[in-house]
Design a protein around this motif. Structure first.
Motif, PDB file in Angstrom:
ATOM      1  N   ARG A 121      41.393  42.547  30.154  1.00  0.00           N
ATOM      2  CA  ARG A 121      42.789  43.278  31.044  1.00  0.00           C
ATOM      3  C   ARG A 121      42.262  44.133  31.539  1.00  0.00           C
ATOM      4  O   ARG A 121      42.805  44.082  32.676  1.00  0.00           O
ATOM      5  CB  ARG A 121      43.507  44.222  29.881  1.00  0.00           C
ATOM      6  N   PHE A 122      41.157  45.518  31.141  1.00  0.00           N
ATOM      7  CA  PHE A 122      41.283  46.616  32.200  1.00  0.00           C
ATOM      8  C   PHE A 122      39.708  46.704  32.586  1.00  0.00           C
ATOM      9  O   PHE A 122      39.516  47.702  33.245  1.00  0.00           O
ATOM     10  CB  PHE A 122      40.918  47.593  30.671  1.00  0.00           C
ATOM     11  N   GLY A 123      38.527  45.854  31.710  1.00  0.00           N
ATOM     12  CA  GLY A 123      37.651  45.527  32.532  1.00  0.00           C
ATOM     13  C   GLY A 123      36.846  44.615  33.737  1.00  0.00           C
ATOM     14  O   GLY A 123      36.272  44.378  34.852  1.00  0.00           O
ATOM     15  N   VAL A 124      38.353  43.248  33.701  1.00  0.00           N
ATOM     16  CA  VAL A 124      37.593  42.851  33.873  1.00  0.00           C
ATOM     17  C   VAL A 124      38.543  42.235  35.350  1.00  0.00           C
ATOM     18  O   VAL A 124      39.312  41.776  36.751  1.00  0.00           O
ATOM     19  CB  VAL A 124      37.448  40.854  33.354  1.00  0.00           C
ATOM     20  N   ILE A 125      39.840  42.305  34.912  1.00  0.00           N
ATOM     21  CA  ILE A 125      40.931  41.840  35.613  1.00  0.00           C
ATOM     22  C   ILE A 125      40.770  42.776  37.321  1.00  0.00           C
ATOM     23  O   ILE A 125      41.714  42.022  38.582  1.00  0.00           O
ATOM     24  CB  ILE A 125      42.463  41.462  34.994  1.00  0.00           C
ATOM     25  N   PRO A 126      40.969  44.028  36.647  1.00  0.00           N
ATOM     26  CA  PRO A 126      41.550  44.760  37.659  1.00  0.00           C
ATOM     27  C   PRO A 126      40.557  44.123  39.121  1.00  0.00           C
ATOM     28  O   PRO A 126      40.744  44.611  39.782  1.00  0.00           O
ATOM     29  CB  PRO A 126      40.671  45.972  37.154  1.00  0.00           C
ATOM     30  N   GLN A 127      39.783  43.351  38.310  1.00  0.00           N
ATOM     31  CA  GLN A 127      38.420  43.827  39.307  1.00  0.00           C
ATOM     32  C   GLN A 127      38.164  42.412  40.307  1.00  0.00           C
ATOM     33  O   GLN A 127      38.117  42.310  41.635  1.00  0.00           O
ATOM     34  CB  GLN A 127      36.602  43.384  39.191  1.00  0.00           C
ATOM     35  N   ILE A 128      38.869  41.400  39.974  1.00  0.00           N
ATOM     36  CA  ILE A 128      39.135  39.987  40.075  1.00  0.00           C
ATOM     37  C   ILE A 128      40.274  39.670  40.708  1.00  0.00           C
ATOM     38  O   ILE A 128      40.571  39.145  41.671  1.00  0.00           O
ATOM     39  CB  ILE A 128      39.084  38.764  39.499  1.00  0.00           C
ATOM     40  N   LEU A 129      41.364  40.771  40.711  1.00  0.00           N
ATOM     41  CA  LEU A 129      42.603  40.799  41.005  1.00  0.00           C
ATOM     42  C   LEU A 129      43.228  40.902  42.228  1.00  0.00           C
ATOM     43  O   LEU A 129      43.805  40.229  43.071  1.00  0.00           O
ATOM     44  CB  LEU A 129      43.975  41.839  40.660  1.00  0.00           C
ATOM     45  N   PRO A 130      41.999  41.721  43.490  1.00  0.00           N
ATOM     46  CA  PRO A 130      42.578  41.212  44.884  1.00  0.00           C
ATOM     47  C   PRO A 130      42.267  40.443  45.495  1.00  0.00           C
ATOM     48  O   PRO A 130      42.440  39.882  45.880  1.00  0.00           O
ATOM     49  CB  PRO A 130      41.586  42.443  45.303  1.00  0.00           C
ATOM     50  N   VAL A 131      40.885  39.231  45.138  1.00  0.00           N
ATOM     51  CA  VAL A 131      40.326  38.172  45.348  1.00  0.00           C
ATOM     52  C   VAL A 131      41.363  37.159  44.934  1.00  0.00           C
ATOM     53  O   VAL A 131      41.677  36.152  45.758  1.00  0.00           O
ATOM     54  CB  VAL A 131      38.855  38.800  44.698  1.00  0.00           C
ATOM     55  N   PHE A 132      42.243  36.964  43.349  1.00  0.00           N
ATOM     56  CA  PHE A 132      43.466  36.095  43.440  1.00  0.00           C
ATOM     57  C   PHE A 132      44.063  36.103  44.033  1.00  0.00           C
ATOM     58  O   PHE A 132      44.667  35.360  44.756  1.00  0.00           O
ATOM     59  CB  PHE A 132      42.833  36.761  41.797  1.00  0.00           C
ATOM     60  N   VAL A 133      44.669  37.526  44.279  1.00  0.00           N
ATOM     61  CA  VAL A 133      45.210  37.279  45.367  1.00  0.00           C
ATOM     62  C   VAL A 133      45.344  37.373  46.624  1.00  0.00           C
ATOM     63  O   VAL A 133      46.221  36.565  47.012  1.00  0.00           O
ATOM     64  CB  VAL A 133      46.722  39.442  45.482  1.00  0.00           C
ATOM     65  N   SER A 134      44.100  37.687  47.182  1.00  0.00           N
ATOM     66  CA  SER A 134      43.934  37.488  48.589  1.00  0.00           C
ATOM     67  C   SER A 134      43.845  35.420  48.795  1.00  0.00           C
ATOM     68  O   SER A 134      44.493  35.316  49.827  1.00  0.00           O
ATOM     69  CB  SER A 134      42.909  38.313  48.511  1.00  0.00           C
ATOM     70  N   GLN A 135      43.347  35.229  48.034  1.00  0.00           N
ATOM     71  CA  GLN A 135      43.262  33.875  48.245  1.00  0.00           C
ATOM     72  C   GLN A 135      44.775  32.955  47.691  1.00  0.00           C
ATOM     73  O   GLN A 135      44.622  31.868  47.972  1.00  0.00           O
ATOM     74  CB  GLN A 135      42.182  33.303  47.245  1.00  0.00           C
ATOM     75  N   GLY A 136      45.296  33.414  46.762  1.00  0.00           N
ATOM     76  CA  GLY A 136      46.151  32.892  46.670  1.00  0.00           C
ATOM     77  C   GLY A 136      47.396  32.841  47.429  1.00  0.00           C
ATOM     78  O   GLY A 136      48.194  31.985  47.873  1.00  0.00           O
ATOM     79  N   LEU A 137      47.293  34.314  48.409  1.00  0.00           N
ATOM     80  CA  LEU A 137      48.338  34.139  49.613  1.00  0.00           C
ATOM     81  C   LEU A 137      47.671  33.426  50.614  1.00  0.00           C
ATOM     82  O   LEU A 137      48.766  32.578  51.392  1.00  0.00           O
ATOM     83  CB  LEU A 137      48.162  35.609  49.347  1.00  0.00           C
TER      84      LEU A 137
END
Length: 442
Positions: free
Chosen positions: A359-375
């Motif tokens: 939750r605090f070590g992985v998700i913050p790193q990959i969230l920008p990539v996930f959101v950008s690719q998903g959008l």
């Protein structure tokens, strides 16, 4: 000196490589020129048809038709089932029986009908007289035959059966043994707001404003403003309500498919990433699953689901979900394999358990990539949903194909294309705004 010589050799090799690459490109273009038979395409191209299509898209056509088999004469707007004039427009004059007709096509082009005989007069040529007979038509030219006249022959009987004249792009005259037809184009989309038989048809903007706010009610059960809105919304020819519903179906198809793909791909990506799953066979199986899902094109998936589940937006959403699960799963797993492990170690040093490290070590790193690719894929799927809909999945794509099949409602086709472009542009703007808000924190 040796360095200088080596540099000169590299430059020469680079120049030769560039020339070789340019030669290969030119060779490929020459091959493509003949392989795709471009000369034949140029010879058989009909630019006039493209001009006619463009004209039909931005103008409406009025038909003046006289039947020669059964007594009948009418003036109507093409493509609209109920748009027949009860009172003739000022550019058409006819007797009560419709035997003597005069049509002013503008700019010196006139058509006169006297019983079975039609006379076309244009500024560029003398009168052309066409008489309908039981066997076909007889044509009499006062001079040479104009190049804008086409004659149709019956090959078996070697008789003239059709006269087709188009002196200008917006005027046309056709005569067969069964009917005479005159076409005249007018710029603009006719009856876009109010249908032909509506009480509001033909009123100016000023008259509509007066009706909306000051005049007595045309319908005792509702205000004039509500009547206007309902009339536009339920317009049978332009089908604004059906188009709006189809656009909504297209949006829902793209959103549902993309969201489903993202939610399914995220947990699978963790299981396919080397940094989170040490079991090689599982990773291999999941990566091959991603290859399989994205290896089959979205259109093929839609055809499969149409056969399995029938027509409808659900098939389009499933096709998008299957294809994007494979693509997003691959992208997400690669992003997970490239994360910074120091952040995970820092969270672990605080005594966090496994899920807290995620939750605090992985998700913050990959969230920008996930959101950008998903959008990004949501934007792309908005266009894909239109194409899938054309195959039968519904939405605006199906309506677009239906208007094109008639070969008459080209103005409706352009209307739907414009709305589709506006939808894609709006989704692009919304996606950019969301990226700025979620990723950059603006």
């Amino acid at each position: 000196m040796e360095r200088h010589a080596a540099a000169v050799r590299r430059v020469r090799l680079g120049s030769r490589a560039g020339l070789v690459a340019l030669g290969l490109v030119l060779l490929y273009l020459v091959y493509a020129w003949f392989a795709f038979d471009i000369p034949h395409l140029i010879r058989t191209a009909e630019p006039q048809r493209a001009v006619l299509l463009a004209t039909d898209s931005v103008a409406h056509k009025v038909h003046v038709t006289k039947s020669l088999r059964n007594p009948g004469f009418e003036v109507a707007v093409e493509g609209e089932r109920t748009a027949t004039y009860e009172h003739l427009p000022d550019w058409v004059r006819a007797d009560a029986a419709g035997e003597d007709v005069f049509v002013d096509l503008g700019e010196g082009h006139t058509v006169t009908i006297d019983g079975q005989t039609l006379t076309l007069t244009t500024p560029e040529s003398g009168p052309i007289t066409v008489t309908a007979t039981d066997d076909g038509v007889r044509i009499a030219y006062s001079g040479e035959k104009p190049d804008w006249v086409r004659e149709g022959y019956n090959v078996q009987t070697d008789t003239l059966v059709k006269f087709d004249a188009r002196p200008t792009i917006d005027r046309r005259v056709q005569v067969t043994r069964s009917k005479m037809e005159i076409h005249r184009f007018f710029l603009g989309w006719e009856h876009f707001f109010f249908p032909f038989g509506s009480q509001l048809h033909g009123k100016s903007v000023g008259e509509l404003v007066d009706l909306a706010f000051s005049a007595p009610r045309l319908d005792p059960d509702q205000s004039n403003l509500a009547l206007m809105a309902e009339t536009i919304w339920t317009n049978r020819e332009w089908q604004h309500r059906a188009v709006a519903i189809a656009l909504l179906e297209t949006v829902l198809m793209a959103v549902l498919g993309t969201l489903t793909a993202a939610l399914v791909a995220l947990p699978l990506a963790f299981a396919a990433a080397r940094t989170f799953n040490r079991i090689g066979p599982v990773r291999f199986a999941l990566r091959r699953l991603f290859d399989f899902l994205r290896g089959i094109d979205m259109l093929i998936w839609s055809l499969i689901f149409i056969r399995a589940f029938g027509l409808g937006p659900l098939t389009g959403a499933l096709a998008i979900a299957f294809t994007d699960t494979g693509t997003l799963g691959k992208l997400f797993s690669e992003a997970l394999e490239n994360i910074d492990k120091k952040q995970i170690e820092g969270v672990q040093a605080t005594g966090a358990n496994r899920w807290q490290r995620y939750r605090f070590g992985v998700i913050p790193q990959i969230l920008p990539v996930f959101v950008s690719q998903g959008l990004y894929y949501l934007e792309s799927n908005m266009r894909s949903a239109t194409v899938i809909g054309a195959l039968g999945a519904g939405g605006i794509g199906l309506m677009l194909v239906e208007t094109m099949r008639t070969s008459r409602d080209w103005e409706n086709t352009l209307y739907i294309i414009i709305l589709t472009i506006l939808l894609v542009v709006s989704m692009d703007a919304l996606s950019s705004w969301l990226r700025r808000r979620l990723i950059l924190g603006r």
